[in-house]
Design a protein around this motif. Sequence first.
Motif, PDB file in Angstrom:
ATOM      1  N   GLU A 142      -3.618   6.048  -1.561  1.00 19.06           N
ATOM      2  CA  GLU A 142      -4.158   4.818  -0.978  1.00 19.06           C
ATOM      3  C   GLU A 142      -4.051   4.910   0.535  1.00 19.06           C
ATOM      4  O   GLU A 142      -3.145   5.565   1.059  1.00 19.06           O
ATOM      5  CB  GLU A 142      -3.377   3.574  -1.444  1.00 19.06           C
ATOM      6  N   ILE A 185       0.860  -1.190   0.000  1.00 15.97           N
ATOM      7  CA  ILE A 185       0.000   0.000   0.000  1.00 15.97           C
ATOM      8  C   ILE A 185       0.891   1.233   0.000  1.00 15.97           C
ATOM      9  O   ILE A 185       1.747   1.378   0.871  1.00 15.97           O
ATOM     10  CB  ILE A 185      -0.920   0.009   1.241  1.00 15.97           C
ATOM     11  N   SER A 225       1.070  -4.553   4.079  1.00 12.02           N
ATOM     12  CA  SER A 225      -0.219  -5.045   4.592  1.00 12.02           C
ATOM     13  C   SER A 225      -0.001  -6.154   5.614  1.00 12.02           C
ATOM     14  O   SER A 225      -0.773  -6.296   6.570  1.00 12.02           O
ATOM     15  CB  SER A 225      -1.091  -5.545   3.433  1.00 12.02           C
ATOM     16  N   ALA A 253      -5.461  -2.096   0.075  1.00  8.17           N
ATOM     17  CA  ALA A 253      -5.448  -0.659  -0.209  1.00  8.17           C
ATOM     18  C   ALA A 253      -6.842  -0.186  -0.588  1.00  8.17           C
ATOM     19  O   ALA A 253      -7.566  -0.870  -1.317  1.00  8.17           O
ATOM     20  CB  ALA A 253      -4.477  -0.366  -1.341  1.00  8.17           C
TER      21      ALA A 253
END
Length: 548
Positions: free
Chosen positions: A482, A445, A454, A474
Amino acid sequence: MTSIYDQDLPRNEANFAPISPLSFIERTAEVYPDRLAIVHGALRQTWGQTFARARQLASALQRAGIARNDTVAVMLPNTPPMVEAHFGVPMAGAVLNALNTRLDPEAIAFMLDHGEAKVVIVDPEFAGTLRKALELRQHKAPLLVIDVEDALFTGEALAVGSATYETFLDGGDPSFAWSLPADEWDAIALNYTSGTTGNPKGVVYHHRGAATNAISNILEWDMPKHAVYLWTLPMFHCNGWCFPWTLAARAGINVCLRRVEAQAIFDAMREHGVTHYCGAPIVHGLLVNAPTAMKEGVPAGIKAMVAGAAPPASMIEGMEQMGFDLTHVYGLTEVYGPATVCAKHEAWDDLDIGERARLNARQGVRYHLQRDVRVLNPETMKPVPQDGETMGEIMFKGNITMKGYLKNPTTTQEAFAGGWFHSGDLAVQYPDGYFKIKDRSKDIIISGGENISSIEVEDVLYRHPDVLAAAVVARPDPKWGETPCAFVELKFGVHTTPEDIVAHCKKHLAGFKVPRFVVFGELPKTSTGKIQKFELRKRAGSAAAIDV
């Protein structure tokens, strides 16, 4: 100039043979013909009987016109015919294509066409899906369909084929004079990736790799002779991580299981004295979170193998409380399932649960018989510093790596660029050589120019006592580009709020990494228990924001 070590020292049948897992069952049937091989309901089948039935299957396939490198597909749960197919199909010189039983008819039709299957062996549970898939096929070449009959199947049996499995085997010779492949590079299996974007890719395994990974499984687990293995892992998934061949090498017992349910698993463990099993995190979580009464009388010391996501502290602690020994492995379809292991050290036993979880969450080091695994800079193909911070891509090299993607030369060439298999997983490597995944390259992201892993955010979410499963993707943001959106599956009966989750994350993460969106509910998963992030990305746009 010819070396003195090549002069008058020819390779011949006496000093060289192709490496293949088929030799494992041959030896075990010779040495331990009366040892139990398969348990399924009331069935008790020995290794001598299993070897004879595999030869019958191979013979019957050849008599039906199956030749070298023909594809034989199977759509089966973890039942005896699935074990037998792992030997009988390649004994006929054919290639085993174990179909994912959870897929829709469209995907099955594509695989049958793309793999050019000549035969399909199907369980009654999946006959309806296969019938629809047969109607959707684009290539109408003749296809022999064989129906399996199983006393443990309780639904309505739908005949699709022209013969039953037992009738088909009756047409084969149990003394069939099979042979090893002419070349260990010959294909033994075809496995399709999940196909989250576009059509799935056909991953081709060779005999050498299948045998090599099967032996590595033994070495990573110190697996003894006559291990009792419970089939919680689907055999259609990377050929059960090569464990059908591993069990044959160790003269072990295949305890079959049609459905993965906590009660059935614990019952099998008690009844059969299970010593080993494998599974995705969701399977281990199912056992850890089962009622205490359900776990009573389960043998201590069962060895469990987990892959798919790093085991959180709560899982490790729960497994230890049950007396299970958990091993974390990592791999992909393209490397025959697991090809690295987080090898544990005795010194770790004295650490607190949090530190042990941190160490065991790493993807670890290469399997014994994998040539090399490194975290490389994909641009320079040079190793990243082993500082635990510099990110690169995990790459594999060695025998436990696919031949390539079927009918896809461009993608195959890209996957092997620079002489390494590119996994697509981004990781860091530590001073001790162990590496840890930070994300898939597609899952990073990028928020306000900052990279957010993540997996790092998910690790924090799993530390919350009320979280059963978590995934972070995202979410498009007009200001930051994002931002993280967390999807959380809570344990039964808890009442945590999105605000509680955010407050928990703030204690452990930099502000820009904290999820701005938290959604509760059951997470979509594949048949092997992996969370389907592509589905969550579709949902992320409608998630409600949390005041961070």
